[in-house]
Design an enzyme around this catalytic site. Structure first.
Site, PDB file in Angstrom:
ATOM      1  N   LYS A 174      -0.578  21.455  38.415  1.00 11.94           N
ATOM      2  CA  LYS A 174      -1.222  19.887  38.245  1.00 11.94           C
ATOM      3  C   LYS A 174      -2.527  20.251  37.643  1.00 11.94           C
ATOM      4  O   LYS A 174      -3.439  20.795  37.750  1.00 11.94           O
ATOM      5  CB  LYS A 174      -1.545  19.533  39.905  1.00 11.94           C
ATOM      6  CG  LYS A 174      -2.096  18.112  39.786  1.00 11.94           C
ATOM      7  CD  LYS A 174      -2.772  17.684  41.177  1.00 11.94           C
ATOM      8  CE  LYS A 174      -4.175  18.202  40.931  1.00 11.94           C
ATOM      9  NZ  LYS A 174      -5.228  17.703  42.047  1.00 11.94           N
ATOM     10  N   ASP A 216      -1.994  14.299  37.070  1.00 10.34           N
ATOM     11  CA  ASP A 216      -2.249  13.584  38.477  1.00 10.34           C
ATOM     12  C   ASP A 216      -3.716  12.628  38.020  1.00 10.34           C
ATOM     13  O   ASP A 216      -5.002  13.121  38.472  1.00 10.34           O
ATOM     14  CB  ASP A 216      -2.634  14.343  39.519  1.00 10.34           C
ATOM     15  CG  ASP A 216      -3.058  13.814  40.848  1.00 10.34           C
ATOM     16  OD1 ASP A 216      -2.531  12.521  40.798  1.00 10.34           O
ATOM     17  OD2 ASP A 216      -3.289  14.159  41.806  1.00 10.34           O
ATOM     18  N   LYS A 233      -3.859   9.216  38.368  1.00  9.64           N
ATOM     19  CA  LYS A 233      -3.934   7.971  39.309  1.00  9.64           C
ATOM     20  C   LYS A 233      -4.472   6.841  38.669  1.00  9.64           C
ATOM     21  O   LYS A 233      -5.498   6.338  38.975  1.00  9.64           O
ATOM     22  CB  LYS A 233      -4.855   8.155  40.506  1.00  9.64           C
ATOM     23  CG  LYS A 233      -4.396   9.748  41.314  1.00  9.64           C
ATOM     24  CD  LYS A 233      -5.441   9.914  42.575  1.00  9.64           C
ATOM     25  CE  LYS A 233      -4.887  11.087  43.270  1.00  9.64           C
ATOM     26  NZ  LYS A 233      -5.107  12.195  42.740  1.00  9.64           N
ATOM     27  N   ASP A 286      -5.599  -0.051  36.898  1.00  7.69           N
ATOM     28  CA  ASP A 286      -6.367  -0.908  36.047  1.00  7.69           C
ATOM     29  C   ASP A 286      -5.191  -2.092  35.950  1.00  7.69           C
ATOM     30  O   ASP A 286      -4.253  -2.379  36.425  1.00  7.69           O
ATOM     31  CB  ASP A 286      -6.596  -0.500  34.886  1.00  7.69           C
ATOM     32  CG  ASP A 286      -8.009  -0.848  34.120  1.00  7.69           C
ATOM     33  OD1 ASP A 286      -7.871  -1.977  34.142  1.00  7.69           O
ATOM     34  OD2 ASP A 286      -8.815  -0.169  33.786  1.00  7.69           O
ATOM     35  N   THR A 293      -4.818  11.325  50.828  1.00  9.35           N
ATOM     36  CA  THR A 293      -4.897  12.418  52.072  1.00  9.35           C
ATOM     37  C   THR A 293      -6.386  12.501  52.692  1.00  9.35           C
ATOM     38  O   THR A 293      -6.403  12.678  53.859  1.00  9.35           O
ATOM     39  CB  THR A 293      -4.317  13.542  51.829  1.00  9.35           C
ATOM     40  OG1 THR A 293      -5.070  14.325  50.554  1.00  9.35           O
ATOM     41  CG2 THR A 293      -2.693  13.540  51.326  1.00  9.35           C
ATOM     42  N   ARG A 335      -6.614  24.560  46.816  1.00  7.15           N
ATOM     43  CA  ARG A 335      -7.525  25.548  47.251  1.00  7.15           C
ATOM     44  C   ARG A 335      -7.148  26.909  48.045  1.00  7.15           C
ATOM     45  O   ARG A 335      -7.337  28.124  47.795  1.00  7.15           O
ATOM     46  CB  ARG A 335      -8.670  25.112  48.095  1.00  7.15           C
ATOM     47  CG  ARG A 335      -9.680  24.260  47.139  1.00  7.15           C
ATOM     48  CD  ARG A 335     -10.447  23.299  47.965  1.00  7.15           C
ATOM     49  NE  ARG A 335      -9.921  22.257  48.291  1.00  7.15           N
ATOM     50  CZ  ARG A 335     -10.367  21.056  48.874  1.00  7.15           C
ATOM     51  NH1 ARG A 335     -11.565  21.220  49.125  1.00  7.15           N
ATOM     52  NH2 ARG A 335      -9.521  19.897  49.071  1.00  7.15           N
TER      53      ARG A 335
END
Length: 237
Positions: free
Chosen positions: A37, A63, A65, A68, A124, A215
């Site tokens: 990603k 990613d 997102k 607009d 999330t 992570r």
């Protein structure tokens, strides 16, 4: 366009502003993951260069997102299609016209080779209380289903949701949509800033197609070994 994996796949999130570090992670985890990603942190620091460099090791889940007006999002999609990402995100809250415009722009740019268009439902990091602060009542599950229906009807290929909503989405929409799931934490991993999490095994059992894991892999002393251990825990599921 990317199809569904034969079994749930892992996407390693390369969340760093340093392209050399991101490429090192991509190289190390490549034998154990299906995609990597590139998110806002890395893309804002290095742009398309980062996508091209990590794509040498694994397909890229881009990613960003987008959210607009439809014309602006369509133009952004056309621009990033030049980088040939496998999947691309936009916010479901942008509405059906924006999502449909993004899909058309991807098709115009790349035809059948276009990226899968994924609508982010509820981040999330949001809890019921956090959503209420923004004026959305009823909790994450209700909002996820509302945005999922809107996005899929507008032409999205799949959805980004937390582990907590995967089974509800499968019940509502069947096996068709791609479900890409961040907020995945192996047992013992720190929660970080995630509010709605689950283990890789539980997320796969609920019906996820792709698990986005950052992570717990990249902060490990040996990211390759960490990715291999998670992949082994999912083998045969």
């Amino acid at each position: 366009m990317l199809g569904k994996p034969n079994r749930a796949g892992i996407i390693a999130a390369l969340d760093t502003p340093e392209v050399a570090r991101a490429e090192g992670w991509a190289r190390t985890v490549a034998p154990h993951v299906g995609m990597v990603k590139v998110g806002l942190e890395l893309f804002c620091a290095e742009g398309g260069n980062a996508v091209r460099r990590v794509a040498a090791h694994r397909p890229v889940f881009l990613d960003l997102k987008f959210h607009d007006i439809p014309n602006t999002v369509a133009g952004a999609v056309r621009s990033v299609c030049a980088l040939r990402p496998a999947m691309l995100t936009l916010h479901g809250g942008g509405g059906s016209t924006m999502i449909a415009a993004a899909r058309r722009a991807a098709e115009d740019a790349l035809g059948e080779a276009r990226p899968a268009i994924l609508a982010v439902t509820v981040l999330t990091s949001f809890s019921t209380e956090g959503l209420a602060e923004t004026g959305v009542n009823g909790g994450p599950a209700q909002q996820v289903l509302r945005l999922a229906r809107l996005a899929l009807d507008a032409g999205a290929d799949g959805l980004v949701c937390s582990p907590h909503e995967v089974s509800r989405l499968r019940d509502a929409f069947g096996d068709g949509p791609l479900l890409v799931v961040p907020g995945v934490r192996p047992v013992g991993a720190e929660r970080g800033d995630q509010a709605r999490i689950a283990t890789p095994e539980d997320t796969v059992a609920a019906g996820a197609d792709w698990l986005v894991i950052g992570r717990p892999i990249t902060a490990a002393p040996d990211p390759g070994a960490a990715a291999a251990a998670i992949a082994a825990s999912l083998a045969g599921r």
